[in-house]
Structure formats: C-alpha cells, structure tokens
Design a protein around this motif. Structure first.
Motif, PDB file in Angstrom:
ATOM      1  N   THR A   4      42.811   4.628  -3.090  1.00  0.00           N
ATOM      2  CA  THR A   4      41.420   4.975  -3.346  1.00  0.00           C
ATOM      3  C   THR A   4      40.946   6.046  -2.373  1.00  0.00           C
ATOM      4  OG1 THR A   4      41.084   2.692  -4.019  1.00  0.00           O
ATOM      5  CG2 THR A   4      39.116   4.011  -3.693  1.00  0.00           C
ATOM      6  N   THR A   5      41.320   5.904  -1.108  1.00  0.00           N
ATOM      7  CA  THR A   5      40.940   6.899  -0.105  1.00  0.00           C
ATOM      8  C   THR A   5      41.539   8.258  -0.450  1.00  0.00           C
ATOM      9  OG1 THR A   5      40.908   5.154   1.561  1.00  0.00           O
ATOM     10  CG2 THR A   5      40.958   7.422   2.358  1.00  0.00           C
ATOM     11  N   LEU A   6      42.788   8.273  -0.860  1.00  0.00           N
ATOM     12  CA  LEU A   6      43.437   9.517  -1.242  1.00  0.00           C
ATOM     13  C   LEU A   6      42.754  10.151  -2.456  1.00  0.00           C
ATOM     14  CD1 LEU A   6      45.784  11.545  -0.909  1.00  0.00           C
ATOM     15  CD2 LEU A   6      47.117  10.085  -2.426  1.00  0.00           C
ATOM     16  N   VAL A   7      42.425   9.342  -3.437  1.00  0.00           N
ATOM     17  CA  VAL A   7      41.749   9.855  -4.638  1.00  0.00           C
ATOM     18  C   VAL A   7      40.407  10.474  -4.265  1.00  0.00           C
ATOM     19  CG1 VAL A   7      40.628   9.169  -6.794  1.00  0.00           C
ATOM     20  CG2 VAL A   7      42.921   8.330  -6.256  1.00  0.00           C
ATOM     21  N   HIS A   8      39.623   9.795  -3.434  1.00  0.00           N
ATOM     22  CA  HIS A   8      38.320  10.331  -3.022  1.00  0.00           C
ATOM     23  C   HIS A   8      38.481  11.618  -2.217  1.00  0.00           C
ATOM     24  CE1 HIS A   8      36.055   7.056  -4.661  1.00  0.00           C
ATOM     25  NE2 HIS A   8      36.672   6.142  -3.901  1.00  0.00           N
ATOM     26  N   TRP A   9      39.510  11.667  -1.363  1.00  0.00           N
ATOM     27  CA  TRP A   9      39.753  12.865  -0.570  1.00  0.00           C
ATOM     28  C   TRP A   9      40.102  14.045  -1.475  1.00  0.00           C
ATOM     29  CZ3 TRP A   9      44.087  15.960   0.443  1.00  0.00           C
ATOM     30  CH2 TRP A   9      43.953  16.820   1.523  1.00  0.00           C
ATOM     31  N   LEU A  10      40.969  13.801  -2.462  1.00  0.00           N
ATOM     32  CA  LEU A  10      41.341  14.874  -3.392  1.00  0.00           C
ATOM     33  C   LEU A  10      40.145  15.318  -4.234  1.00  0.00           C
ATOM     34  CD1 LEU A  10      44.819  13.568  -4.567  1.00  0.00           C
ATOM     35  CD2 LEU A  10      44.373  15.550  -3.113  1.00  0.00           C
ATOM     36  N   GLU A  11      39.345  14.378  -4.689  1.00  0.00           N
ATOM     37  CA  GLU A  11      38.176  14.734  -5.497  1.00  0.00           C
ATOM     38  C   GLU A  11      37.163  15.527  -4.685  1.00  0.00           C
ATOM     39  OE1 GLU A  11      36.840  10.959  -6.955  1.00  0.00           O
ATOM     40  OE2 GLU A  11      38.193  11.008  -8.682  1.00  0.00           O
ATOM     41  N   SER A  12      36.999  15.175  -3.405  1.00  0.00           N
ATOM     42  CA  SER A  12      36.032  15.891  -2.569  1.00  0.00           C
ATOM     43  C   SER A  12      36.457  17.339  -2.339  1.00  0.00           C
ATOM     44  CB  SER A  12      35.845  15.170  -1.232  1.00  0.00           C
ATOM     45  OG  SER A  12      37.011  15.303  -0.430  1.00  0.00           O
TER      46      SER A  12
END
Length: 85
Positions: A4-12
């Motif tokens: 989830t952290t990785l997904v949010h980082w990529l989306e940001s």
C-alpha cells in the motif's frame, strides 16, 4: 502495508505503467534479425567454441532461419512470465 505504501508513493509521483508492446509490432522481426546477426558475429569472431557456446550458436542460427517462430516463442514466454501484470 508495504504494498500500500509503495502504491501511494507511485501514485503521488504520477507513475504510469509501461504497456506491453502490441503483438503485431511492425518492425519486431527486423529488430530480432539485427540482434541475431550481432550474436552470430560475436560467436564468429571466436576461433574455438565450448559446448555451451556451440549450443547457443545453434539456437541463434535456428532463430535466424525462422525468425517469426522464434519471435512468437519469445513473446509467449514474456507474456507467461509473471513480470508483466
């Protein structure tokens, strides 16, 4: 949590996945033949080949003789790997 952290980082960072190239790319056979020619040249420069190198050269020559079949095998292998989702 990590995913989830990785997904949010990529989306940001406005990450956009790279799409898999189309199966009927116009110049794919030409590119494969150029790569195979380069491999054949590298093997041709050596005077003596060991068993593994002779087998690889045989596979390169087989792919060079029938590039469409070799290309379809390569694409099928890439698509069945779990690397592209």
């Amino acid at each position: 949590a990590m995913y989830t952290t990785l997904v949010h980082w990529l989306e940001s960072r406005k990450f956009a996945p790279i799409p898999f190239p189309p199966l009927s790319y116009k110049h794919d056979t030409k590119l494969l033949i150029l790569a195979l020619e380069r491999l054949k040249e590298q093997y041709g420069a050596q005077s003596r080949l060991n068993q593994n190198q002779r087998e690889e050269l045989g596979l390169v020559e087989q792919a060079y003789d029938n590039p469409h079949e070799a290309l379809s095998r390569i694409k099928r292998h890439l698509l069945t790997m779990r690397a592209f989702k």
